[in-house]
Design a protein around this motif. Structure first.
Motif, PDB file in Angstrom:
ATOM      1  N   TRP A 325       0.827  -1.209   0.000  1.00  0.00           N
ATOM      2  CA  TRP A 325       0.000   0.000   0.000  1.00  0.00           C
ATOM      3  C   TRP A 325       0.860   1.259   0.000  1.00  0.00           C
ATOM      4  CZ3 TRP A 325      -4.963  -0.815  -1.072  1.00  0.00           C
ATOM      5  CH2 TRP A 325      -5.483  -2.084  -0.796  1.00  0.00           C
ATOM      6  N   ASN A 326       1.896   1.232  -0.809  1.00  0.00           N
ATOM      7  CA  ASN A 326       2.752   2.405  -0.968  1.00  0.00           C
ATOM      8  C   ASN A 326       2.071   3.405  -1.904  1.00  0.00           C
ATOM      9  OD1 ASN A 326       4.817   4.232  -1.087  1.00  0.00           O
ATOM     10  ND2 ASN A 326       6.232   2.904  -2.210  1.00  0.00           N
ATOM     11  N   PRO A 327       1.780   4.619  -1.461  1.00  0.00           N
ATOM     12  CA  PRO A 327       1.077   5.579  -2.332  1.00  0.00           C
ATOM     13  C   PRO A 327       1.873   5.956  -3.580  1.00  0.00           C
ATOM     14  CG  PRO A 327       0.984   6.270  -0.026  1.00  0.00           C
ATOM     15  CD  PRO A 327       1.972   5.152  -0.111  1.00  0.00           C
ATOM     16  N   ASP A 328       3.195   5.847  -3.515  1.00  0.00           N
ATOM     17  CA  ASP A 328       3.998   6.207  -4.684  1.00  0.00           C
ATOM     18  C   ASP A 328       3.742   5.272  -5.862  1.00  0.00           C
ATOM     19  OD1 ASP A 328       5.121   8.245  -3.215  1.00  0.00           O
ATOM     20  OD2 ASP A 328       6.818   7.008  -2.534  1.00  0.00           O
ATOM     21  N   HIS A 329       3.427   4.027  -5.577  1.00  0.00           N
ATOM     22  CA  HIS A 329       3.167   3.081  -6.670  1.00  0.00           C
ATOM     23  C   HIS A 329       1.847   3.387  -7.375  1.00  0.00           C
ATOM     24  CE1 HIS A 329       3.583  -0.607  -8.950  1.00  0.00           C
ATOM     25  NE2 HIS A 329       2.362  -0.974  -8.589  1.00  0.00           N
ATOM     26  N   LEU A 330       0.940   4.041  -6.666  1.00  0.00           N
ATOM     27  CA  LEU A 330      -0.327   4.406  -7.310  1.00  0.00           C
ATOM     28  C   LEU A 330      -0.099   5.389  -8.447  1.00  0.00           C
ATOM     29  CD1 LEU A 330      -3.419   4.142  -7.253  1.00  0.00           C
ATOM     30  CD2 LEU A 330      -3.468   6.043  -5.632  1.00  0.00           C
ATOM     31  N   TRP A 331       0.866   6.294  -8.271  1.00  0.00           N
ATOM     32  CA  TRP A 331       1.175   7.241  -9.352  1.00  0.00           C
ATOM     33  C   TRP A 331       1.894   6.568 -10.508  1.00  0.00           C
ATOM     34  CZ3 TRP A 331      -1.532  11.380  -8.987  1.00  0.00           C
ATOM     35  CH2 TRP A 331      -1.886  11.879  -7.728  1.00  0.00           C
ATOM     36  N   VAL A 332       2.500   5.415 -10.259  1.00  0.00           N
ATOM     37  CA  VAL A 332       3.092   4.644 -11.352  1.00  0.00           C
ATOM     38  C   VAL A 332       1.995   4.007 -12.202  1.00  0.00           C
ATOM     39  CG1 VAL A 332       4.604   2.708 -11.904  1.00  0.00           C
ATOM     40  CG2 VAL A 332       5.173   4.224 -10.004  1.00  0.00           C
ATOM     41  N   LEU A 333       0.914   3.570 -11.563  1.00  0.00           N
ATOM     42  CA  LEU A 333      -0.192   2.967 -12.296  1.00  0.00           C
ATOM     43  C   LEU A 333      -1.104   3.992 -12.948  1.00  0.00           C
ATOM     44  CD1 LEU A 333      -1.283   0.247  -9.701  1.00  0.00           C
ATOM     45  CD2 LEU A 333       0.040  -0.118 -11.777  1.00  0.00           C
ATOM     46  N   PHE A 334      -1.070   5.210 -12.433  1.00  0.00           N
ATOM     47  CA  PHE A 334      -2.038   6.220 -12.887  1.00  0.00           C
ATOM     48  C   PHE A 334      -1.952   6.510 -14.385  1.00  0.00           C
ATOM     49  CE2 PHE A 334      -3.509  10.646 -13.362  1.00  0.00           C
ATOM     50  CZ  PHE A 334      -4.804  10.497 -12.881  1.00  0.00           C
ATOM     51  N   PRO A 335      -0.765   6.666 -15.000  1.00  0.00           N
ATOM     52  CA  PRO A 335      -0.732   6.924 -16.458  1.00  0.00           C
ATOM     53  C   PRO A 335      -1.328   5.791 -17.289  1.00  0.00           C
ATOM     54  CG  PRO A 335       1.357   7.507 -15.461  1.00  0.00           C
ATOM     55  CD  PRO A 335       0.588   6.773 -14.418  1.00  0.00           C
ATOM     56  N   ASP A 336      -1.044   4.558 -16.896  1.00  0.00           N
ATOM     57  CA  ASP A 336      -1.606   3.433 -17.652  1.00  0.00           C
ATOM     58  C   ASP A 336      -3.133   3.372 -17.518  1.00  0.00           C
ATOM     59  OD1 ASP A 336       0.938   2.723 -18.415  1.00  0.00           O
ATOM     60  OD2 ASP A 336       1.212   1.345 -16.717  1.00  0.00           O
ATOM     61  N   VAL A 337      -3.634   3.656 -16.326  1.00  0.00           N
ATOM     62  CA  VAL A 337      -5.089   3.667 -16.131  1.00  0.00           C
ATOM     63  C   VAL A 337      -5.726   4.755 -16.986  1.00  0.00           C
ATOM     64  CG1 VAL A 337      -6.922   4.074 -14.445  1.00  0.00           C
ATOM     65  CG2 VAL A 337      -4.953   2.671 -13.817  1.00  0.00           C
ATOM     66  N   CYS A 338      -5.142   5.934 -16.975  1.00  0.00           N
ATOM     67  CA  CYS A 338      -5.678   7.034 -17.797  1.00  0.00           C
ATOM     68  C   CYS A 338      -5.595   6.698 -19.284  1.00  0.00           C
ATOM     69  CB  CYS A 338      -4.916   8.323 -17.510  1.00  0.00           C
ATOM     70  SG  CYS A 338      -5.177   8.975 -15.846  1.00  0.00           S
ATOM     71  N   MET A 339      -4.557   6.007 -19.705  1.00  0.00           N
ATOM     72  CA  MET A 339      -4.412   5.652 -21.112  1.00  0.00           C
ATOM     73  C   MET A 339      -5.486   4.658 -21.544  1.00  0.00           C
ATOM     74  SD  MET A 339      -0.919   4.494 -23.026  1.00  0.00           S
ATOM     75  CE  MET A 339      -0.671   3.124 -21.899  1.00  0.00           C
TER      76      MET A 339
END
Length: 562
Positions: A325-339
């Protein structure tokens, strides 16, 4: 030789008299001259031929590159000579520009409808099951004043709750980690083929699953006086449990494949899966579509987009669990989710824009589709409603919330560990927050739905009870039985029918299978609708148009052609 003139014109007479007498003696008496002699005709033709050759040589000398360029630069034309054609082309451009806005309005409304039906499984369904069980346990205290132990809606709620609990415990025997590593070991092309097969299988499961659930509900609540024409409640119950379990496993494999695509190093699988959406344009744009077909495809797109959002939520939960549950990893997934979301929206806009262009469908048709979905919501709140709203959404869009809810509960309970009193207090607060969200969403949707129904002038259909005749055999007397109440206005009747509870019919009246009034007309009804007691040919033609939603309600692919 001197006598020659006298022979031709009476000798001794001067020139003018001879000429006048000669003219008078010409045959025909017309006073015109005769044809010229042959030498004079030859000379005239030669003169004309020489002029023609002279003009041809002059034209050759005038054909030059400079004159051609001058003519191309100064040549003009007038568009108003074909005004209708250019006006139509301009309207097509305006329609394509309006499609994104109108389509997204429909998509947002439909997504919130799916969200309402999905939240119902987590919030109100457990409470309704608890109330039904409480009534069943306390029934001896009140006595058997009614021949039914439970109301039909309560029986259906208990069945849904039992199916949900059984499938949840069955999902514990499916190892998500083993499935993830098994899928990750496959090649990219094989995973691409597997993902396409899973999409087709999901549509097939959705098309048949709601029929299995409806058969179970009707078998469990069918009046017992009727002759038995079914295999029993228990076989139907096991079929429903098996369907929900298999469909949940299918969605889990979809989520796992998407998770593998997110975690791949070069993102090649994710790119291939996104390009698969653009292949959908090729399979849909160049086919003939009518308004009914486009409505089915729109419902399919709404269901597909909402399901993708839930799958992305599951992928984020699994990845966040792996990274503590590291919040920094959520920003790693965020571009792919938006794409993924952006590609889905772009494909839907392009697909609908060109379908409406090629089939001459206006952008206003999406407001009619939205009114039809709103009619389903409002009609499910009436006192004469024959189905729950979540089931109505499942029939209309092919979205069945039970398998998706089972999978989400399984993923959440395995990803989040609840330990201690504070954790349980947070869970209770989160549950009350979901209930608040569900109630708020339902209130807003109901208000918007009433607004859309009034704008489409469909209030009169709400005041009429659903027809009790068999589908395909309308009765001429049904219109007389379905008159609106005389004492209330249309708006009062609408609000009263929404807030009142369903009224149970008498036992001596045998209820027949009913057809929803929203299935009888897809969009805004025409004002001058023909009488249903016309001849058989017109009746068959009209019934084929109206029964299209009843036949194709689950929208396997949305590309059917009449």
């Amino acid at each position: 030789m001197a006598a020659a003139p006298g022979e031709g014109g009476g000798g001794g007479v001067d020139g003018p008299q001879r000429d006048g007498r000669g003219e008078a003696e010409q045959p025909g008496g017309s006073g015109g001259q005769g044809p010229p002699p042959a030498p004079q005709l030859t000379e005239t033709l030669g003169f004309y031929e020489s002029n023609r050759r002279r003009e041809r040589r002059r034209g050759r000398t005038e054909l030059s590159l400079l004159r051609f360029l001058s003519a191309e630069l100064t040549r003009g034309y007038f568009l108003e000579h074909n005004e209708a054609k250019y006006t139509e082309r301009r309207e097509r451009v305006y329609t394509c520009l309006r499609i994104p806005r109108e389509l997204e309005k429909l998509m947002v409304f439909g997504i919130f409808l799916c969200l309402d039906a999905f939240l119902y499984v987590f919030t109100l369904l457990p409470l309704r099951v608890f109330l039904a069980l409480f009534r069943l346990l306390t029934l001896p205290c009140y006595g058997l004043r009614d021949r039914r132990l439970l109301q039909p809606a309560q029986v259906c709620d208990i069945l849904k709750g039992v199916i949900l609990v059984i499938c949840y415990f069955m999902m514990h025997y499916v190892d998500y980690s083993m499935m993830y590593h098994l899928i990750r070991g496959q090649s990219v092309i094989k995973l691409y083929i597997i993902y396409n097969m899973l999409e087709v299988a999901d549509r097939l499961f959705s098309s048949f699953g709601q029929d299995i659930l409806d058969a179970l509900y009707w078998t469990a609540t069918e009046p017992k006086e009727r002759k038995r024409a079914h295999i029993g409640v228990i076989p139907h119950f096991f079929m429903a449990v098996l369907y929900v379990f298999l469909h949940a496993i299918l969605i889990m494999v979809q989520a796992t494949t998407l998770n593998v695509a997110f975690n791949s190093h070069n993102k090649s699988l994710l790119t291939i899966m996104m390009s698969n959406n653009f292949v959908e344009i090729k399979g849909s744009v160049f086919k003939k579509f009518e308004k009914n077909n486009l409505f089915q495809m729109s419902n399919s797109d709404i269901k597909e987009r909402f399901t993708n959002y839930v799958l992305l939520l599951i992928v984020c939960l699994r990845n966040m669990e792996q990274f503590s549950w590291n919040p920094d990893h959520l920003w790693v997934l965020f571009p792919d989710v938006c794409m993924v979301i952006a590609s889905e929206i772009a494909v839907d806009i392009v697909k609908h824009a060109f379908i409406t262009k090629f089939n001459d469908i206006t952008a206003d048709v999406y407001s009619e589709y939205r009114a039809s979905l709103a009619f389903d919501l409002v009609s499910s709140r009436q006192k004469n409603a024959y189905t729950d709203y979540s089931d109505s959404v499942a029939r209309r869009m092919g979205f069945i919330p039970l398998p998706l809810a089972v999978l989400l509960i399984r993923v959440v309970t395995s990803s989040i560990k609840v330990q201690g009193i504070l954790s349980y207090a947070c869970v209770i607060l989160f549950y009350f927050g979901l209930i608040s969200l569900k109630v708020l969403n339902s209130i807003v949707l109901l208000g918007k739905s009433c607004q859309y129904v009034k704008e489409a002038k469909m209030e009169e259909k709400l005041s009429n009870p659903p027809s009790t005749c068999t589908p395909g055999k309308p009765s001429s007397k049904s219109q007389n039985k379905c008159k609106p109440s005389q004492g209330l206005s249309t708006e009062e009747n609408l609000s009263a029918s929404i807030t009142k509870q369903p009224i149970h019919q008498k036992e001596n009246i045998i209820p027949l299978l009913v057809t929803s009034t929203s299935d009888q007309f897809l969009t805004t009804p025409d004002g001058d609708e023909k009488d249903i007691t016309q001849d058989n040919s017109e009746l068959k033609h009209r019934s084929s148009k109206k029964d299209l939603l009843e036949i194709d309600r689950f929208t396997i692919c949305g590309n059917r052609i009449d």
